[in-house]
Design a protein around this motif. Structure first.
Motif, short mmCIF file in Angstrom:
data_model
loop_
_atom_site.label_atom_id
_atom_site.label_comp_id
_atom_site.label_asym_id
_atom_site.label_seq_id
_atom_site.Cartn_x
_atom_site.Cartn_y
_atom_site.Cartn_z
N LYS A 196 0.36 -1.19 -0.32
CA LYS A 196 0.05 0.09 -0.07
C LYS A 196 0.86 0.94 -0.31
O LYS A 196 0.14 2.05 -0.62
CB LYS A 196 -1.25 0.21 0.96
N VAL A 197 1.98 1.06 0.81
CA VAL A 197 3.03 2.34 0.82
C VAL A 197 3.67 2.44 -0.02
O VAL A 197 3.52 3.13 -1.16
CB VAL A 197 3.45 2.42 1.82
N ALA A 198 4.01 1.51 -1.35
CA ALA A 198 5.38 1.49 -1.95
C ALA A 198 5.05 2.09 -3.05
O ALA A 198 5.82 3.57 -4.34
CB ALA A 198 5.72 -0.01 -2.16
N PRO A 199 3.01 2.41 -3.93
CA PRO A 199 3.08 3.16 -4.84
C PRO A 199 3.09 4.62 -4.49
O PRO A 199 3.33 5.67 -5.53
CB PRO A 199 1.94 2.66 -5.42
N GLU A 200 2.81 4.81 -3.55
CA GLU A 200 2.70 6.43 -2.89
C GLU A 200 4.09 7.17 -3.21
O GLU A 200 4.63 8.14 -3.45
CB GLU A 200 2.18 6.48 -1.79
#
Length: 117
Positions: A28-32
């Motif tokens: 969930k955090v990697a794309p941001e």
């Protein structure tokens, strides 16, 4: 009597649960963070060749980069454009709220600048 070696099923389940939680958080955090680095790269490349451009031209150039790189997080009007000496400095900041589960979410403040500060 021989000593037993290995992992108990309870330990296996506990570590499996921890690994799954970390993997889900990473997904969930990697794309941001990937979007943040795309924005930072775009800002740095625009500021490198923007010494003779006006503020509206710089904003339009960023909007073109955002269209090409599929960036929907910020647009040209969200940029803070200033001049330090002869160099154009483009800065940005935004918040991203990532829902994790139920009513728990993760809030990340992103700040970046073409000057590297």
């Amino acid at each position: 009597m021989k000593n037993q070696r290995g992992v108990a099923i309870s330990g296996l389940l506990l570590w499996g649960f921890v690994i799954v939680l970390i993997a889900l958080l990473g997904m969930k955090v990697a794309p941001e963070y990937m979007d943040y680095f795309k924005i930072l790269k775009s800002v740095k490349s625009i500021s490198a060749g923007a010494s003779d451009q006006t503020v509206p031209q710089i904003r339009a150039a960023f909007d073109k980069y955002a269209d090409v790189n599929y960036l929907k997080t910020i647009n040209g009007s969200d940029l803070d454009i200033s001049k330090e000496g002869n160099a154009v400095v483009i800065a940005f900041s935004y918040e991203k709220r990532i829902p994790l589960f139920y009513n728990v979410s993760l809030l990340i403040d992103f700040h970046g600048s073409s000057s590297g500060n």
